[in-house]
Design a protein around this motif. Structure first.
Motif, PDB file in Angstrom:
ATOM      1  N   LYS A 132     -59.066 -15.426   1.323  1.00 61.79           N
ATOM      2  CA  LYS A 132     -59.360 -16.447   0.327  1.00 61.79           C
ATOM      3  C   LYS A 132     -58.119 -17.309   0.141  1.00 61.79           C
ATOM      4  N   THR A 133     -58.304 -18.628   0.079  1.00 58.63           N
ATOM      5  CA  THR A 133     -57.202 -19.558  -0.175  1.00 58.63           C
ATOM      6  C   THR A 133     -57.199 -19.897  -1.654  1.00 58.63           C
ATOM      7  N   VAL A 134     -56.042 -19.713  -2.300  1.00 59.96           N
ATOM      8  CA  VAL A 134     -55.890 -19.966  -3.727  1.00 59.96           C
ATOM      9  C   VAL A 134     -54.933 -21.141  -3.900  1.00 59.96           C
ATOM     10  N   THR A 135     -55.335 -22.137  -4.706  1.00 61.05           N
ATOM     11  CA  THR A 135     -54.503 -23.314  -4.959  1.00 61.05           C
ATOM     12  C   THR A 135     -53.852 -23.197  -6.330  1.00 61.05           C
ATOM     13  N   LEU A 136     -52.534 -23.378  -6.359  1.00 59.71           N
ATOM     14  CA  LEU A 136     -51.768 -23.384  -7.608  1.00 59.71           C
ATOM     15  C   LEU A 136     -51.338 -24.823  -7.858  1.00 59.71           C
ATOM     16  N   GLU A 137     -51.870 -25.427  -8.887  1.00 60.35           N
ATOM     17  CA  GLU A 137     -51.622 -26.838  -9.186  1.00 60.35           C
ATOM     18  C   GLU A 137     -50.230 -27.058  -9.759  1.00 60.35           C
ATOM     19  N   ALA A 138     -49.784 -28.303  -9.680  1.00 59.73           N
ATOM     20  CA  ALA A 138     -48.506 -28.695 -10.281  1.00 59.73           C
ATOM     21  C   ALA A 138     -48.677 -28.776 -11.788  1.00 59.73           C
ATOM     22  N   SER A 139     -47.648 -28.353 -12.514  1.00 56.83           N
ATOM     23  CA  SER A 139     -47.726 -28.386 -13.974  1.00 56.83           C
ATOM     24  C   SER A 139     -47.164 -29.679 -14.541  1.00 56.83           C
ATOM     25  N   GLY A 140     -46.472 -30.457 -13.734  1.00 61.64           N
ATOM     26  CA  GLY A 140     -45.907 -31.716 -14.214  1.00 61.64           C
ATOM     27  C   GLY A 140     -44.569 -31.570 -14.910  1.00 61.64           C
ATOM     28  N   GLU A 141     -44.082 -30.355 -15.035  1.00 59.75           N
ATOM     29  CA  GLU A 141     -42.786 -30.126 -15.680  1.00 59.75           C
ATOM     30  C   GLU A 141     -41.682 -30.155 -14.630  1.00 59.75           C
ATOM     31  N   ASN A 142     -40.452 -30.116 -15.102  1.00 62.35           N
ATOM     32  CA  ASN A 142     -39.306 -30.051 -14.200  1.00 62.35           C
ATOM     33  C   ASN A 142     -38.875 -28.609 -14.020  1.00 62.35           C
ATOM     34  N   GLY A 143     -38.180 -28.325 -12.918  1.00 61.17           N
ATOM     35  CA  GLY A 143     -37.637 -26.993 -12.687  1.00 61.17           C
ATOM     36  C   GLY A 143     -38.602 -26.104 -11.936  1.00 61.17           C
ATOM     37  N   ARG A 144     -38.409 -24.806 -12.116  1.00 62.48           N
ATOM     38  CA  ARG A 144     -39.223 -23.825 -11.410  1.00 62.48           C
ATOM     39  C   ARG A 144     -40.147 -23.122 -12.395  1.00 62.48           C
ATOM     40  N   GLU A 145     -41.240 -22.591 -11.870  1.00 62.45           N
ATOM     41  CA  GLU A 145     -42.184 -21.859 -12.704  1.00 62.45           C
ATOM     42  C   GLU A 145     -42.683 -20.635 -11.960  1.00 62.45           C
ATOM     43  N   SER A 146     -43.077 -19.637 -12.731  1.00 61.33           N
ATOM     44  CA  SER A 146     -43.635 -18.408 -12.178  1.00 61.33           C
ATOM     45  C   SER A 146     -45.084 -18.294 -12.595  1.00 61.33           C
ATOM     46  N   THR A 147     -45.913 -17.851 -11.667  1.00 62.39           N
ATOM     47  CA  THR A 147     -47.340 -17.708 -11.922  1.00 62.39           C
ATOM     48  C   THR A 147     -47.797 -16.363 -11.392  1.00 62.39           C
ATOM     49  N   ARG A 148     -48.634 -15.693 -12.175  1.00 55.08           N
ATOM     50  CA  ARG A 148     -49.233 -14.430 -11.736  1.00 55.08           C
ATOM     51  C   ARG A 148     -50.739 -14.642 -11.709  1.00 55.08           C
ATOM     52  N   ARG A 149     -51.354 -14.317 -10.574  1.00 60.34           N
ATOM     53  CA  ARG A 149     -52.793 -14.515 -10.411  1.00 60.34           C
ATOM     54  C   ARG A 149     -53.458 -13.247  -9.904  1.00 60.34           C
ATOM     55  N   ILE A 175     -40.627 -21.470  -1.875  1.00 59.69           N
ATOM     56  CA  ILE A 175     -41.731 -20.748  -2.503  1.00 59.69           C
ATOM     57  C   ILE A 175     -41.487 -19.255  -2.286  1.00 59.69           C
ATOM     58  N   ASN A 176     -41.435 -18.500  -3.376  1.00 61.21           N
ATOM     59  CA  ASN A 176     -41.287 -17.048  -3.300  1.00 61.21           C
ATOM     60  C   ASN A 176     -42.571 -16.412  -3.811  1.00 61.21           C
ATOM     61  N   TYR A 177     -43.052 -15.419  -3.088  1.00 59.84           N
ATOM     62  CA  TYR A 177     -44.263 -14.728  -3.523  1.00 59.84           C
ATOM     63  C   TYR A 177     -44.118 -13.237  -3.291  1.00 59.84           C
ATOM     64  N   ASP A 178     -44.741 -12.465  -4.166  1.00 63.55           N
ATOM     65  CA  ASP A 178     -44.705 -11.003  -4.089  1.00 63.55           C
ATOM     66  C   ASP A 178     -46.094 -10.457  -4.369  1.00 63.55           C
ATOM     67  N   ASP A 179     -46.436  -9.373  -3.693  1.00 62.39           N
ATOM     68  CA  ASP A 179     -47.674  -8.663  -3.976  1.00 62.39           C
ATOM     69  C   ASP A 179     -47.426  -7.756  -5.170  1.00 62.39           C
ATOM     70  N   VAL A 180     -48.343  -7.781  -6.118  1.00 58.84           N
ATOM     71  CA  VAL A 180     -48.193  -6.945  -7.314  1.00 58.84           C
ATOM     72  C   VAL A 180     -49.111  -5.732  -7.225  1.00 58.84           C
TER      73      VAL A 180
END
Length: 151
Positions: free
Chosen positions: A113-130, A67-72
């Motif tokens: 605050k705890t933020v939950t990022l759900e599984a998308s059901g796809e294969n591979g990796r995904e990027s999310t911005r919140r 899991i990689n995360y960055d502050d924007v």
């Protein structure tokens, strides 16, 4: 009773007039080693190749669950509220939670605050911005992601 001088007289040093041949290098240091056979070389090469492929496969599989995360960005809206924007890259099949925090000028946590990022059901990796709203107890001066973990 024999005297020492008579024993010394009968015993001659090995190098002076001795009839014993000089020891050969093979007797002194051992026989030269045989080179590796062709079959053994091929076997060792194949074994090294299998280990290398195994390590590469392990590194590839282990990296997919990272899991990689960055502050924007962050924005302090008031003494009781802040917005934090962050970016997460994860395996698409994983459910991930991130702890978002707001800090004051002494680096104390004044909002969490705890933020939950759900599984998308796809294969591979995904990027999310919140962007999330975090309630604070006191005026914050910065906001960031403390950590992300897989469930």
């Amino acid at each position: 009773m024999t005297s020492r001088s008579s024993e010394n007289a009968t015993t001659a040093p090995a190098g002076a007039g001795s009839t014993d041949p000089a020891p050969s290098l093979a007797n002194r240091y051992g026989a030269p080693k045989r080179p590796l056979g062709r079959r053994l070389k091929i076997g060792l090469g194949a074994g090294a190749l299998v280990v290398g492929v195994g390590l590469a496969a392990y590194a590839g599989i282990a990296n997919t669950h990272q899991i990689n995360y960055d502050d924007v960005a962050f924005q302090i809206e008031s003494e009781t509220s802040a917005q934090v924007t962050f970016h997460v890259e994860k395996n698409a099949a994983d459910v991930v939670q991130c702890g978002v925090q707001v800090l004051d000028d002494t680096y104390a946590v004044v909002g969490w605050k705890t933020v939950t990022l759900e599984a998308s059901g796809e294969n591979g990796r995904e990027s999310t911005r919140r962007t999330v709203e975090v309630r604070t107890e006191y005026l914050g001066v910065s906001g960031n992601v403390g950590d992300c973990w897989s469930l």
